[in-house]
Enzyme design. Structure first.
Site, mmCIF file in Angstrom:
data_model
loop_
_atom_site.group_PDB
_atom_site.id
_atom_site.type_symbol
_atom_site.label_atom_id
_atom_site.label_comp_id
_atom_site.label_asym_id
_atom_site.label_seq_id
_atom_site.Cartn_x
_atom_site.Cartn_y
_atom_site.Cartn_z
ATOM 1 N N GLY A 61 0.846 -1.177 0.000
ATOM 2 C CA GLY A 61 0.000 0.000 0.000
ATOM 3 C C GLY A 61 0.882 1.227 0.000
ATOM 4 O O GLY A 61 2.011 1.196 0.484
ATOM 5 N N ASP A 86 5.176 -5.819 3.450
ATOM 6 C CA ASP A 86 6.173 -5.052 4.186
ATOM 7 C C ASP A 86 5.521 -4.240 5.310
ATOM 8 O O ASP A 86 6.177 -3.439 5.965
ATOM 9 C CB ASP A 86 6.994 -4.160 3.261
ATOM 10 N N HIS A 131 11.456 -1.977 0.173
ATOM 11 C CA HIS A 131 12.494 -1.239 -0.560
ATOM 12 C C HIS A 131 13.873 -1.859 -0.359
ATOM 13 O O HIS A 131 14.868 -1.168 -0.187
ATOM 14 C CB HIS A 131 12.489 0.238 -0.142
ATOM 15 N N ASP A 142 5.181 -2.128 -4.901
ATOM 16 C CA ASP A 142 5.383 -0.725 -4.533
ATOM 17 C C ASP A 142 5.205 0.181 -5.744
ATOM 18 O O ASP A 142 4.563 1.232 -5.654
ATOM 19 C CB ASP A 142 6.770 -0.536 -3.910
#
Length: 147
Positions: free
Chosen positions: A10, A69, A124, A134
């Site tokens: 998100g 994540d 990331h 992402d």
């Protein structure tokens, strides 16, 4: 029973702000990408929506490994927070209301349909599916932000 890997993310441009979510479903080499968003939302709502939409896309009984994540999402499941909130009438330990309870309730219903394992991945950090999620979620949020 087959195993479906669901990778989610998100994103939000401002928090609250324009947000995007994405999910990639992978099974036996087949992949399906999903994404969407809302003009006024939060990052946590988008993380939850990504998991919900990924699970809603399943078409048959299967084992699910959901990668995210979001510690908010993964910890709520793996540390038993979701079960505790349900038992306490959707209240947290301090008796305050659970934020995003509408989405938690929807997720809880979907989790009752599938044997699901939640796995946290560092965001990331070069994980190919996390990076792709992402990009999809951020791209959707950016398009909404530009409207």
């Amino acid at each position: 029973m087959k195993t479906v890997n669901i990778y989610t993310d998100g994103a939000c441009k401002g928090n609250p702000g324009a947000g995007g979510w994405s999910a990639i479903l992978e099974c036996d080499g087949y992949e399906k990408e999903l994404c969407g968003g809302e003009k006024a939302t939060t990052n946590n709502r988008m993380e939850l929506t990504a998991a919900i939409e990924g699970l809603k896309a399943l078409k048959s009984e299967c084992r699910v490994i959901l990668y995210s994540d979001s510690q908010y999402l993964v910890n709520a499941i793996n540390k038993g927070w979701l079960e505790s909130w349900k038992q306490k009438g959707w209240k947290k330990a301090d008796k305050s209301p659970v934020l995003n309870d509408d989405l938690w309730k929807e997720l809880d219903k979907l989790l009752s349909k599938y044997k699901t394992e939640f796995v946290w991945v560092r965001g990331h950090d070069g994980h190919i599916y996390n990076e792709r999620c992402d990009a999809l979620a951020s791209g959707y949020a950016e398009r909404l932000n530009d409207q």
